[in-house]
Scaffold this active site. Sequence first.
Site, PDB file in Angstrom:
ATOM      1  N   LYS A  13       6.294 -14.324   5.825  1.00 32.60           N
ATOM      2  CA  LYS A  13       6.537 -15.306   4.757  1.00 32.60           C
ATOM      3  C   LYS A  13       7.882 -15.057   4.074  1.00 32.60           C
ATOM      4  O   LYS A  13       8.667 -15.989   3.871  1.00 32.60           O
ATOM      5  CB  LYS A  13       5.418 -15.242   3.687  1.00 32.60           C
ATOM      6  CG  LYS A  13       4.021 -15.461   4.229  1.00 32.60           C
ATOM      7  CD  LYS A  13       2.968 -15.483   3.123  1.00 32.60           C
ATOM      8  CE  LYS A  13       2.791 -14.181   2.363  1.00 32.60           C
ATOM      9  NZ  LYS A  13       2.209 -13.077   3.155  1.00 32.60           N
ATOM     10  N   ARG A  88      -3.022 -16.562  -4.304  1.00 27.27           N
ATOM     11  CA  ARG A  88      -3.757 -15.650  -3.433  1.00 27.27           C
ATOM     12  C   ARG A  88      -5.255 -15.737  -3.692  1.00 27.27           C
ATOM     13  O   ARG A  88      -6.021 -15.065  -3.004  1.00 27.27           O
ATOM     14  CB  ARG A  88      -3.302 -14.223  -3.714  1.00 27.27           C
ATOM     15  CG  ARG A  88      -2.360 -13.644  -2.659  1.00 27.27           C
ATOM     16  CD  ARG A  88      -1.979 -12.271  -3.139  1.00 27.27           C
ATOM     17  NE  ARG A  88      -1.478 -11.373  -2.163  1.00 27.27           N
ATOM     18  CZ  ARG A  88      -0.176 -11.189  -1.903  1.00 27.27           C
ATOM     19  NH1 ARG A  88       0.735 -11.935  -2.463  1.00 27.27           N
ATOM     20  NH2 ARG A  88       0.190 -10.267  -1.049  1.00 27.27           N
ATOM     21  N   ARG A 127       8.654  -1.779   8.402  1.00 27.37           N
ATOM     22  CA  ARG A 127       9.714  -2.576   7.766  1.00 27.37           C
ATOM     23  C   ARG A 127      10.424  -1.857   6.638  1.00 27.37           C
ATOM     24  O   ARG A 127       9.861  -1.004   5.965  1.00 27.37           O
ATOM     25  CB  ARG A 127       9.194  -3.951   7.328  1.00 27.37           C
ATOM     26  CG  ARG A 127       8.174  -3.947   6.246  1.00 27.37           C
ATOM     27  CD  ARG A 127       7.649  -5.371   6.033  1.00 27.37           C
ATOM     28  NE  ARG A 127       6.657  -5.394   4.993  1.00 27.37           N
ATOM     29  CZ  ARG A 127       5.967  -6.469   4.633  1.00 27.37           C
ATOM     30  NH1 ARG A 127       6.158  -7.619   5.249  1.00 27.37           N
ATOM     31  NH2 ARG A 127       5.084  -6.403   3.662  1.00 27.37           N
ATOM     32  N   ARG A 161       8.606  -0.100   1.092  1.00 26.07           N
ATOM     33  CA  ARG A 161       7.548  -0.316   0.108  1.00 26.07           C
ATOM     34  C   ARG A 161       6.465   0.739   0.229  1.00 26.07           C
ATOM     35  O   ARG A 161       6.057   1.076   1.334  1.00 26.07           O
ATOM     36  CB  ARG A 161       6.941  -1.704   0.331  1.00 26.07           C
ATOM     37  CG  ARG A 161       7.804  -2.811  -0.191  1.00 26.07           C
ATOM     38  CD  ARG A 161       7.315  -4.155   0.238  1.00 26.07           C
ATOM     39  NE  ARG A 161       5.888  -4.381  -0.006  1.00 26.07           N
ATOM     40  CZ  ARG A 161       5.296  -5.550   0.164  1.00 26.07           C
ATOM     41  NH1 ARG A 161       6.001  -6.604   0.559  1.00 26.07           N
ATOM     42  NH2 ARG A 161       4.018  -5.694  -0.069  1.00 26.07           N
ATOM     43  N   ARG A 172      -5.382  -4.404   1.841  1.00 25.70           N
ATOM     44  CA  ARG A 172      -4.668  -5.684   1.681  1.00 25.70           C
ATOM     45  C   ARG A 172      -5.279  -6.759   2.590  1.00 25.70           C
ATOM     46  O   ARG A 172      -5.384  -7.921   2.198  1.00 25.70           O
ATOM     47  CB  ARG A 172      -3.176  -5.492   1.978  1.00 25.70           C
ATOM     48  CG  ARG A 172      -2.483  -4.641   0.913  1.00 25.70           C
ATOM     49  CD  ARG A 172      -1.144  -4.098   1.366  1.00 25.70           C
ATOM     50  NE  ARG A 172      -0.098  -5.100   1.475  1.00 25.70           N
ATOM     51  CZ  ARG A 172       1.075  -4.877   2.066  1.00 25.70           C
ATOM     52  NH1 ARG A 172       1.349  -3.702   2.607  1.00 25.70           N
ATOM     53  NH2 ARG A 172       1.982  -5.829   2.108  1.00 25.70           N
TER      54      ARG A 172
HETATM   55  P1  AMP Z   1       3.424  -8.994  -1.366  1.00 19.84           P
HETATM   56  O1  AMP Z   1       4.825  -8.553  -1.556  1.00 19.84           O
HETATM   57  O2  AMP Z   1       3.260 -10.483  -1.432  1.00 19.84           O
HETATM   58  O3  AMP Z   1       2.766  -8.399  -0.138  1.00 19.84           O
HETATM   59  O4  AMP Z   1       2.603  -8.413  -2.627  1.00 19.84           O
HETATM   60  C1  AMP Z   1       2.512  -7.030  -2.855  1.00 19.84           C
HETATM   61  C2  AMP Z   1       1.370  -6.747  -3.815  1.00 19.84           C
HETATM   62  O5  AMP Z   1       1.635  -7.383  -5.071  1.00 19.84           O
HETATM   63  C3  AMP Z   1       0.000  -7.259  -3.400  1.00 19.84           C
HETATM   64  O6  AMP Z   1      -0.681  -6.381  -2.509  1.00 19.84           O
HETATM   65  C4  AMP Z   1      -0.705  -7.366  -4.756  1.00 19.84           C
HETATM   66  O7  AMP Z   1      -1.072  -6.093  -5.246  1.00 19.84           O
HETATM   67  C5  AMP Z   1       0.421  -7.891  -5.645  1.00 19.84           C
HETATM   68  N1  AMP Z   1       0.496  -9.368  -5.655  1.00 19.84           N
HETATM   69  C6  AMP Z   1       1.536 -10.142  -5.212  1.00 19.84           C
HETATM   70  N2  AMP Z   1       1.267 -11.445  -5.388  1.00 19.84           N
HETATM   71  C7  AMP Z   1       0.046 -11.501  -5.956  1.00 19.84           C
HETATM   72  C8  AMP Z   1      -0.796 -12.571  -6.368  1.00 19.84           C
HETATM   73  N3  AMP Z   1      -0.426 -13.862  -6.221  1.00 19.84           N
HETATM   74  N4  AMP Z   1      -2.011 -12.262  -6.909  1.00 19.84           N
HETATM   75  C9  AMP Z   1      -2.399 -10.982  -7.060  1.00 19.84           C
HETATM   76  N5  AMP Z   1      -1.676  -9.931  -6.684  1.00 19.84           N
HETATM   77  C10 AMP Z   1      -0.458 -10.175  -6.130  1.00 19.84           C
END
Ligand code: AMP
Length: 216
Positions: A13, A88, A127, A161, A172
């Site tokens: 994404k 989400r 990554r 990360r 996740r």
């Molecule tokens: P991402 O970079 O999108 O993989 O997000 C990393 C982490 O941020 C996720 O595993 C969640 O802990 C938190 N996070 C990001 N976006 C959301 C969301 N829309 N709702 C809840 N937690 C989020």
Amino acid sequence: MNIILLGPPGAGKGTQAQRLQADVGMIQLSTGDMLRAAVASGSALGKQAKGLMENGQLVPDELMVGLIKDRIAQPDCAKGFILDGFPRTEAQAKALDKMLAEAARKLDQVIEMEVDEKALTERVVGRFTCAKCGTGYHDTFKRPKVDGVCDVCGSKEFTRRKDDNAETMKTRMVAYRAQTEPLLPYYRARGILKTVDGMAAMDEVYRQIRAVLAGA
Ligand code: AMP
């Protein structure tokens, strides 16, 4: 145009949203990036989010909805935005509908990036990102042309990360399946969901996304 890129962690994404932003000027809204910035700055939001993110759990809906609501009200988002990592949960999807309706705006397209689950951990664990310009790389699939030097800005600093490890990936994925996947039928029922093949090469995925947007 306002769109959502929907798919599990590692679906690509962020990569595709960055490219769309560079080419067509829609703004990438990555809630993960916003939260990582909040953690790095030590803000109240960052303090609440840090532990949850490190464990692969979701941050509470109220915090996420507030974050996005403020962000889409900024002038740059008037040209259109790409939601990457939001919504989400069903509660977030409903809150998004409400905030867009109140602002007399709408969601034009939801694009599902369909991927083979077995490939995701390998994609995520390898990554890394340029610490200066944010360009994404991968140990196996996309190494910098010169080892240790960013292709785009020449920086020699990279970050990984904390949550990109096999153990956290399991949590996740559980969160994705239980809370995010149910959004697919939610948007399909509204006739705004299209699916692209997230397992294809990056350029081909991008081509499919552009084709969907051209028809939207
Ligand atoms: P991402 O970079 O999108 O993989 O997000 C990393 C982490 O941020 C996720 O595993 C969640 O802990 C938190 N996070 C990001 N976006 C959301 C969301 N829309 N709702 C809840 N937690 C989020």
